[in-house]
Motif scaffolding. Structure first.
Motif, PDB file in Angstrom:
ATOM      1  N   ARG A   1       0.452  -1.195   0.021  1.00  0.00           N
ATOM      2  CA  ARG A   1       0.237   0.404  -0.232  1.00  0.00           C
ATOM      3  C   ARG A   1       0.620   1.277   0.039  1.00  0.00           C
ATOM      4  O   ARG A   1       0.789   2.388  -0.111  1.00  0.00           O
ATOM      5  N   ALA A   2       2.049   1.408   0.690  1.00  0.00           N
ATOM      6  CA  ALA A   2       2.496   2.686   0.723  1.00  0.00           C
ATOM      7  C   ALA A   2       3.369   2.617  -1.066  1.00  0.00           C
ATOM      8  O   ALA A   2       3.624   4.061  -1.090  1.00  0.00           O
ATOM      9  N   SER A   3       3.939   1.634  -1.404  1.00  0.00           N
ATOM     10  CA  SER A   3       4.353   1.663  -2.313  1.00  0.00           C
ATOM     11  C   SER A   3       3.626   1.902  -4.001  1.00  0.00           C
ATOM     12  O   SER A   3       3.603   3.297  -4.375  1.00  0.00           O
ATOM     13  N   ALA A   4       2.158   1.369  -3.538  1.00  0.00           N
ATOM     14  CA  ALA A   4       0.940   2.372  -4.492  1.00  0.00           C
ATOM     15  C   ALA A   4       0.919   3.734  -4.035  1.00  0.00           C
ATOM     16  O   ALA A   4       0.471   4.883  -5.293  1.00  0.00           O
ATOM     17  N   ALA A   5       1.261   4.492  -3.071  1.00  0.00           N
ATOM     18  CA  ALA A   5       0.830   5.938  -2.478  1.00  0.00           C
ATOM     19  C   ALA A   5       1.506   6.872  -3.660  1.00  0.00           C
ATOM     20  O   ALA A   5       1.777   7.470  -3.592  1.00  0.00           O
ATOM     21  N   LEU A   6       3.164   5.692  -3.246  1.00  0.00           N
ATOM     22  CA  LEU A   6       4.461   6.754  -3.457  1.00  0.00           C
ATOM     23  C   LEU A   6       3.736   6.637  -4.855  1.00  0.00           C
ATOM     24  O   LEU A   6       4.485   7.627  -6.012  1.00  0.00           O
ATOM     25  N   ASP A   7       3.384   5.825  -5.613  1.00  0.00           N
ATOM     26  CA  ASP A   7       3.324   5.733  -6.930  1.00  0.00           C
ATOM     27  C   ASP A   7       2.232   6.562  -7.827  1.00  0.00           C
ATOM     28  O   ASP A   7       2.404   7.933  -9.024  1.00  0.00           O
TER      29      ASP A   7
ATOM     30  N   ALA B   1       1.149  12.701  -9.741  1.00  0.00           N
ATOM     31  CA  ALA B   1       0.693  14.005  -9.043  1.00  0.00           C
ATOM     32  C   ALA B   1       2.140  14.462  -9.774  1.00  0.00           C
ATOM     33  O   ALA B   1       1.802  16.121  -9.453  1.00  0.00           O
ATOM     34  N   GLY B   2       3.479  14.261  -9.509  1.00  0.00           N
ATOM     35  CA  GLY B   2       4.295  15.579  -9.941  1.00  0.00           C
ATOM     36  C   GLY B   2       5.345  15.469  -8.559  1.00  0.00           C
ATOM     37  O   GLY B   2       5.644  16.391  -8.895  1.00  0.00           O
ATOM     38  N   ARG B   3       4.813  15.601  -7.552  1.00  0.00           N
ATOM     39  CA  ARG B   3       4.921  15.793  -6.336  1.00  0.00           C
ATOM     40  C   ARG B   3       6.434  14.673  -5.995  1.00  0.00           C
ATOM     41  O   ARG B   3       7.203  15.212  -4.754  1.00  0.00           O
ATOM     42  N   LEU B   4       6.831  13.612  -6.783  1.00  0.00           N
ATOM     43  CA  LEU B   4       8.599  12.728  -6.726  1.00  0.00           C
ATOM     44  C   LEU B   4       8.894  12.996  -7.946  1.00  0.00           C
ATOM     45  O   LEU B   4       8.474  12.615  -9.065  1.00  0.00           O
ATOM     46  N   SER B   5      10.446  13.281  -8.175  1.00  0.00           N
ATOM     47  CA  SER B   5      10.944  12.721  -9.077  1.00  0.00           C
ATOM     48  C   SER B   5      11.327  11.522  -9.004  1.00  0.00           C
ATOM     49  O   SER B   5      11.380  10.729  -7.752  1.00  0.00           O
ATOM     50  N   THR B   6      11.623  11.041 -10.661  1.00  0.00           N
ATOM     51  CA  THR B   6      11.630   9.640 -10.443  1.00  0.00           C
ATOM     52  C   THR B   6      13.074   8.953  -9.070  1.00  0.00           C
ATOM     53  O   THR B   6      12.959   7.907  -8.619  1.00  0.00           O
TER      54      THR B   6
ATOM     55  N   GLU C   1      13.736  10.002  -6.179  1.00  0.00           N
ATOM     56  CA  GLU C   1      13.020  10.482  -4.894  1.00  0.00           C
ATOM     57  C   GLU C   1      11.784   9.232  -5.051  1.00  0.00           C
ATOM     58  O   GLU C   1      12.120   8.646  -4.058  1.00  0.00           O
ATOM     59  N   LEU C   2      11.578   8.186  -5.829  1.00  0.00           N
ATOM     60  CA  LEU C   2      10.451   7.789  -5.851  1.00  0.00           C
ATOM     61  C   LEU C   2      11.119   6.561  -5.701  1.00  0.00           C
ATOM     62  O   LEU C   2      11.234   5.406  -4.577  1.00  0.00           O
ATOM     63  N   ASP C   3      12.229   6.624  -6.568  1.00  0.00           N
ATOM     64  CA  ASP C   3      13.387   5.221  -6.174  1.00  0.00           C
ATOM     65  C   ASP C   3      13.948   4.642  -4.746  1.00  0.00           C
ATOM     66  O   ASP C   3      14.230   4.275  -4.321  1.00  0.00           O
ATOM     67  N   GLU C   4      14.394   6.271  -4.628  1.00  0.00           N
ATOM     68  CA  GLU C   4      14.759   5.665  -2.754  1.00  0.00           C
ATOM     69  C   GLU C   4      13.308   5.732  -1.822  1.00  0.00           C
ATOM     70  O   GLU C   4      14.181   4.634  -0.649  1.00  0.00           O
ATOM     71  N   ARG C   5      12.383   6.285  -1.993  1.00  0.00           N
ATOM     72  CA  ARG C   5      11.688   5.917  -0.857  1.00  0.00           C
ATOM     73  C   ARG C   5      11.113   4.271  -0.995  1.00  0.00           C
ATOM     74  O   ARG C   5      10.694   4.413  -0.583  1.00  0.00           O
ATOM     75  N   ARG C   6      11.479   3.832  -2.557  1.00  0.00           N
ATOM     76  CA  ARG C   6      10.762   2.326  -2.909  1.00  0.00           C
ATOM     77  C   ARG C   6      11.815   1.869  -1.928  1.00  0.00           C
ATOM     78  O   ARG C   6      11.341   0.793  -1.049  1.00  0.00           O
ATOM     79  N   ALA C   7      12.741   2.063  -2.020  1.00  0.00           N
ATOM     80  CA  ALA C   7      14.034   1.344  -1.565  1.00  0.00           C
ATOM     81  C   ALA C   7      13.806   0.847   0.159  1.00  0.00           C
ATOM     82  O   ALA C   7      13.943   0.598   1.124  1.00  0.00           O
ATOM     83  N   ALA C   8      13.064   2.510   0.779  1.00  0.00           N
ATOM     84  CA  ALA C   8      13.143   2.978   1.866  1.00  0.00           C
ATOM     85  C   ALA C   8      11.959   1.874   2.696  1.00  0.00           C
ATOM     86  O   ALA C   8      11.687   1.839   3.591  1.00  0.00           O
ATOM     87  N   VAL C   9      10.637   2.152   1.830  1.00  0.00           N
ATOM     88  CA  VAL C   9       9.881   1.304   1.765  1.00  0.00           C
ATOM     89  C   VAL C   9       9.762   0.065   2.035  1.00  0.00           C
ATOM     90  O   VAL C   9       9.600  -1.026   2.815  1.00  0.00           O
ATOM     91  N   THR C  10      10.924  -0.664   1.316  1.00  0.00           N
ATOM     92  CA  THR C  10      11.052  -2.181   1.496  1.00  0.00           C
ATOM     93  C   THR C  10      11.906  -2.788   2.790  1.00  0.00           C
ATOM     94  O   THR C  10      12.222  -3.324   3.327  1.00  0.00           O
ATOM     95  N   ASP C  11      12.542  -1.129   2.916  1.00  0.00           N
ATOM     96  CA  ASP C  11      13.698  -1.771   4.373  1.00  0.00           C
ATOM     97  C   ASP C  11      12.827  -1.711   5.783  1.00  0.00           C
ATOM     98  O   ASP C  11      13.075  -2.482   7.204  1.00  0.00           O
ATOM     99  N   ALA C  12      11.774  -1.272   5.538  1.00  0.00           N
ATOM    100  CA  ALA C  12      11.348  -0.453   6.988  1.00  0.00           C
ATOM    101  C   ALA C  12      10.403  -1.731   7.683  1.00  0.00           C
ATOM    102  O   ALA C  12      10.238  -2.476   6.929  1.00  0.00           O
ATOM    103  N   THR C  13      10.598  -1.686   8.902  1.00  0.00           N
ATOM    104  CA  THR C  13       9.582  -2.656   9.564  1.00  0.00           C
ATOM    105  C   THR C  13       8.731  -2.639  11.167  1.00  0.00           C
ATOM    106  O   THR C  13       8.563  -2.785  10.934  1.00  0.00           O
ATOM    107  N   SER C  14       8.949  -0.924  10.735  1.00  0.00           N
ATOM    108  CA  SER C  14       8.195  -0.371  12.053  1.00  0.00           C
ATOM    109  C   SER C  14       6.741   0.711  10.789  1.00  0.00           C
ATOM    110  O   SER C  14       7.393   1.234   9.949  1.00  0.00           O
ATOM    111  N   ARG C  15       6.038   1.101  11.978  1.00  0.00           N
ATOM    112  CA  ARG C  15       4.387   2.245  11.366  1.00  0.00           C
ATOM    113  C   ARG C  15       5.202   3.134  10.933  1.00  0.00           C
ATOM    114  O   ARG C  15       5.942   4.574  10.518  1.00  0.00           O
TER     115      ARG C  15
END
Length: 121
Positions: free
Chosen positions: A16-22, A27-32, A34-48
């Motif tokens: 769901r977080a990855s879909a929200a990032l998409d 919507a143009g709020r993130l560059s490519t 930033e999207l890649d960095e945040r997706r990596a952070a979502v993959t590594d996240a363990t807590s809320r």
């Protein structure tokens, strides 16, 4: 129960977080980048809290992941599949062919079921 920051997240929360990032990217709020960095952070996240930190500078138009509701099971399909099997087994064991009439009766009932559900709403 409200989610606490230390609550561990699961694969569905990450999806769901990855879909929200998409959505934010579309919507143009993130560059490519930033999207890649945040997706990596979502993959590594363990807590809320880690997941919330990824969305801290983004508007709440797309909410960070919320726990999903459990899907409901449609028992009518299960019954529709089992009814002919039960009718054949009972007809064979009792030697009475009348039990086989359950098959077309059940078929008519399950064919009419969507109409009955619409009337009830």
């Amino acid at each position: 129960m409200a989610d606490r920051p230390e609550t561990r997240i699961d694969a569905a929360d990450r999806a769901r977080a990855s879909a929200a990032l998409d959505t934010h990217y579309a919507a143009g709020r993130l560059s490519t980048a930033e999207l890649d960095e945040r997706r990596a952070a979502v993959t590594d996240a363990t807590s809320r809290a880690e997941l919330d930190a990824i969305f801290v500078d983004l508007p709440d138009t797309v909410a960070p992941p919320a726990p999903a509701a459990r899907p409901t099971r449609d028992w009518s399909l299960v019954v529709a599949i089992l009814l002919p099997i039960v009718a054949i087994v009972v007809a064979t064991t009792t030697g009475s062919w009348w039990w086989l009439l359950l098959i077309p009766a059940g078929g008519m009932f399950f064919a009419a079921l969507p109409t009955l559900r619409k009337r009830r709403r």
